[in-house]
Design an enzyme around this catalytic site. Structure first.
Site, short mmCIF file in Angstrom:
data_model
loop_
_atom_site.label_atom_id
_atom_site.label_comp_id
_atom_site.label_asym_id
_atom_site.label_seq_id
_atom_site.Cartn_x
_atom_site.Cartn_y
_atom_site.Cartn_z
N LYS A 82 0.85 -1.20 0.00
CA LYS A 82 0.00 0.00 0.00
C LYS A 82 0.89 1.25 0.00
CE LYS A 82 -3.89 -1.84 2.72
NZ LYS A 82 -4.95 -1.77 1.70
N ASP A 97 -2.63 -7.56 -1.72
CA ASP A 97 -3.42 -6.68 -0.85
C ASP A 97 -4.88 -7.14 -0.76
OD1 ASP A 97 -3.86 -4.61 0.88
OD2 ASP A 97 -3.91 -3.04 -0.65
N ARG A 154 -9.87 -11.88 1.92
CA ARG A 154 -10.68 -12.97 1.35
C ARG A 154 -9.96 -14.30 1.43
NH1 ARG A 154 -11.20 -9.74 -4.20
NH2 ARG A 154 -11.08 -8.07 -2.65
N1 BES Z 1 -7.99 -4.02 4.43
C1 BES Z 1 -8.22 -3.58 3.09
C2 BES Z 1 -9.57 -2.89 2.92
C3 BES Z 1 -9.79 -1.61 3.67
C4 BES Z 1 -9.69 -0.40 3.03
C5 BES Z 1 -10.18 -1.62 5.00
C6 BES Z 1 -9.93 0.78 3.71
C7 BES Z 1 -10.41 -0.44 5.69
C8 BES Z 1 -10.30 0.76 5.03
C9 BES Z 1 -8.17 -4.78 2.15
O1 BES Z 1 -7.35 -5.82 2.53
C10 BES Z 1 -7.70 -4.31 0.84
O2 BES Z 1 -6.58 -3.89 0.76
N2 BES Z 1 -8.55 -4.40 -0.17
C11 BES Z 1 -8.22 -3.99 -1.49
C12 BES Z 1 -8.67 -5.08 -2.44
C13 BES Z 1 -8.19 -4.90 -3.84
C14 BES Z 1 -6.68 -5.07 -3.90
C15 BES Z 1 -8.87 -5.92 -4.72
C16 BES Z 1 -8.95 -2.69 -1.76
O3 BES Z 1 -10.08 -2.52 -1.31
O4 BES Z 1 -8.34 -1.81 -2.39
ZN ZN Z 2 -7.00 -6.01 4.53
MN MN Z 3 -5.34 -5.54 1.93
#
Ligand code: BES
Ligand code: ZN
Ligand code: MN
Length: 508
Positions: free
Chosen positions: A282, A352, A356
């Site tokens: 990230k 990231d 899931r």
């Molecule tokens: N933990 C994050 C989602 C998240 C975002 C939680 C903002 C709380 C606040 C999750 O693991 C993630 O990174 N999701 C990605 C998925 C994508 C790579 C398909 C996302 O939402 O960008």
């Molecule tokens: Zn996450």
């Molecule tokens: Mn993530």
């Protein structure tokens, strides 16, 4: 935690730092709410005018401080806005009471004792005020150097004692309502603590240890699978996500059983103790709050313990899928294929999208016991935050009636949620040329894509719902109502309510 009692004392006689009263927003200005009659009398019936002079309108969350009238043992009056006055004889909504009590408790941080004289129509209202006050009185000061040389600069500590005035201390229903509130909020606040605890102090092993200790204390069976047991069992999803971290992953199973239970619920929580994104790192600006990525597991943990402490006649199994998502030489790479606990293979296109992967293994593990329903809770996607904002969680699932029942249960406890679909056409976006499926699909509708991924790991014929709490789990803005900055305890009250409704056979 803040102590709470039902008191028979009148507002003037209570020895306390403050008396809290309610103010409604009437058509012609602020209106003193029921429960504060004696206070208004002490101002010769002119309290509404006094408040209006001070600028009060009765708007929700508004806090107005006034010196208490002569003859009161408490020096301060805290008038808290309840929002629009209800029509006719109807009382204020439970959620309005909860928010007002929370705002008042926050305004009284540092005080020893306050009497709450808010309008109570029945025992449920007393429960709502108790909940709001205890939720609002929350403070996370574990890492503040209170009492040392920095004294005064740091947090003031929560309001220490709440006396509910105008309730019926000898009435069983009132007693039960405030006891329930104290139990649920006690566990919810512990979930907030876990979320707020920095990730260098709460890794999967530490979280598992907290769960084990709580299990012992409350008669819940706890089984912890460590990295060796996970490898032996073939939990490729959890291991794959945890592979880059020096702190190995865990799968924790909490089993609360009641001898007269007719139903079995399984709650599954995403417990990423820190989500750096892994090799798909990230960027700065997106990782500062990622200690919150175990909020789902914290909510599940709190709900199972609360169900046990309430002695609900339902079996509840909690599954905490705990891992830290880090980049390193041992981390899973984009392009790696994981063999999941279910036997399916997953091509990891983006490390990231890790939630899931851990949930997939836990959902399949939960499915092996054939529970009547599975509910998973996760801070799963940024897409859900874009869709529903910061205060509403999305509810998906494979059963429309169950999804609706969850939205209703959430509404009944004051949590905002919204039903979201699982459109079939989005499934093919996760087809992989190499494996059974990929952990990413189309970007559009990313929250729903994640839901469709999870569905692949729910056992045949099992009712399932998925709560994406990425928005409401962590409050980056200022506190409001009974919601503090930081970890909020999102979905705990919904999960507890769902267990109660399942226990009583009232799940609609
Ligand atoms: N933990 C994050 C989602 C998240 C975002 C939680 C903002 C709380 C606040 C999750 O693991 C993630 O990174 N999701 C990605 C998925 C994508 C790579 C398909 C996302 O939402 O960008
Ligand atoms: Zn996450
Ligand atoms: Mn993530």
């Amino acid at each position: 935690m803040t102590a709470l009692t039902l008191s028979t004392s009148g507002a003037s006689a209570l020895r306390a730092d403050a008396i809290v009263i309610g103010v409604g927003k009437g058509a012609k200005g602020p209106v003193v709410a029921a429960g504060a009659e004696a206070v208004d009398q002490a101002y010769d019936g002119r309290l509404a005018g006094v408040l209006e002079t001070l600028g009060a309108s009765g708007a929700e969350g508004e806090v107005t401080k006034v010196p208490a009238p002569a003859g009161f043992k408490a020096p301060l009056l805290v008038a808290v806005g309840l929002g629009a006055e209800p029509d006719g004889d109807a009382g204020y909504r439970a959620e309005a009471l909860r928010r007002a009590a929370g705002a008042a408790a926050r305004a009284l941080a540092g005080a020893k004792k306050a009497g709450f004289a808010l309008p109570l129509s029945d025992a449920a209202d007393a429960g709502a005020v108790a909940e709001g006050a205890l939720l609002g009185a929350y403070a996370f000061d574990t890492y503040k150097a209170n009492g040392k040389d920095t004294k005064g600069k740091n947090g003031k500590g929560p309001l220490a004692e709440v006396a509910l005035l105008g309730g019926k201390p000898r009435d069983k229903a009132y007693k039960a309502a405030v006891e329930r509130a104290a139990t649920v909020v006690g566990e919810l606040n512990r979930a907030r603590d876990l979320v707020n605890t920095p990730p260098n102090d709460l890794d999967p092993e530490a979280f598992a240890a907290v769960a084990s200790a709580a299990g012992k204390e409350h008669g819940i069976k706890v089984q912890v699978l460590d990295e060796k047991a996970l490898a032996k069992g073939g939990y490729g999803g959890i291991l794959g996500v945890g592979a880059g971290s020096a702190a190995p992953p865990r799968l924790v199973k909490l089993s609360y059983t009641h001898p007269e239970a007719a139903m079995h619920l399984a709650y599954v929580g995403k417990g990423i103790t820190y989500d750096s994104g892994g090799i798909s790192l990230k960027p700065a600006g997106h990782n500062e709050t990622m200690k919150c990525d175990m909020s789902g597991a914290a909510a599940v943990f709190a709900a199972v313990v609360a169900a046990a402490r309430l002695g609900l006649k339902v079996n509840v199994t909690g599954w905490l899928a705990l891992a830290e998502n880090m980049p390193s030489g041992t981390a899973t790479r984009p392009g790696d294929v994981l063999r999941m606990y279910s036997g399916k293979t997953v091509e990891v296109l983006n490390t990231d999208a890790e939630g899931r992967l851990v949930l997939a293994d836990a959902l399949w593990a939960a499915s092996q016991e054939k529970p009547d329903a599975i509910v998973d809770v996760a801070t799963l996607t940024g897409a859900m935050v874009l869709a529903l904002g910061n205060r509403t969680f999305g509810v998906m699932g494979n059963d429309e009636a169950f999804r609706a029942a969850i939205v209703d249960a959430a509404e009944s406890v004051g949590e905002a949620s919204w039903p979201m679909p699982l459109p079939e056409h989005l499934r093919k976006g996760m087809d992989s040329p190499t494996a059974d499926l990929a952990n990413m699909g189309e970007r559009m509708g990313g929250g729903l894509v994640a839901g469709l991924f999870l569905r692949e790991f729910v056992g045949e014929g099992i009712t399932w719902a998925h709560l994406d709490i990425a928005g409401p789990a962590f409050n980056e803005g200022g506190p409001f109502g009974y919601t503090p900055k930081g970890g909020t305890g999102s979905s705990v009250r919904t999960l507890v309510r769902l267990a109660e409704l399942t226990a009583s056979g009232d799940l609609g």
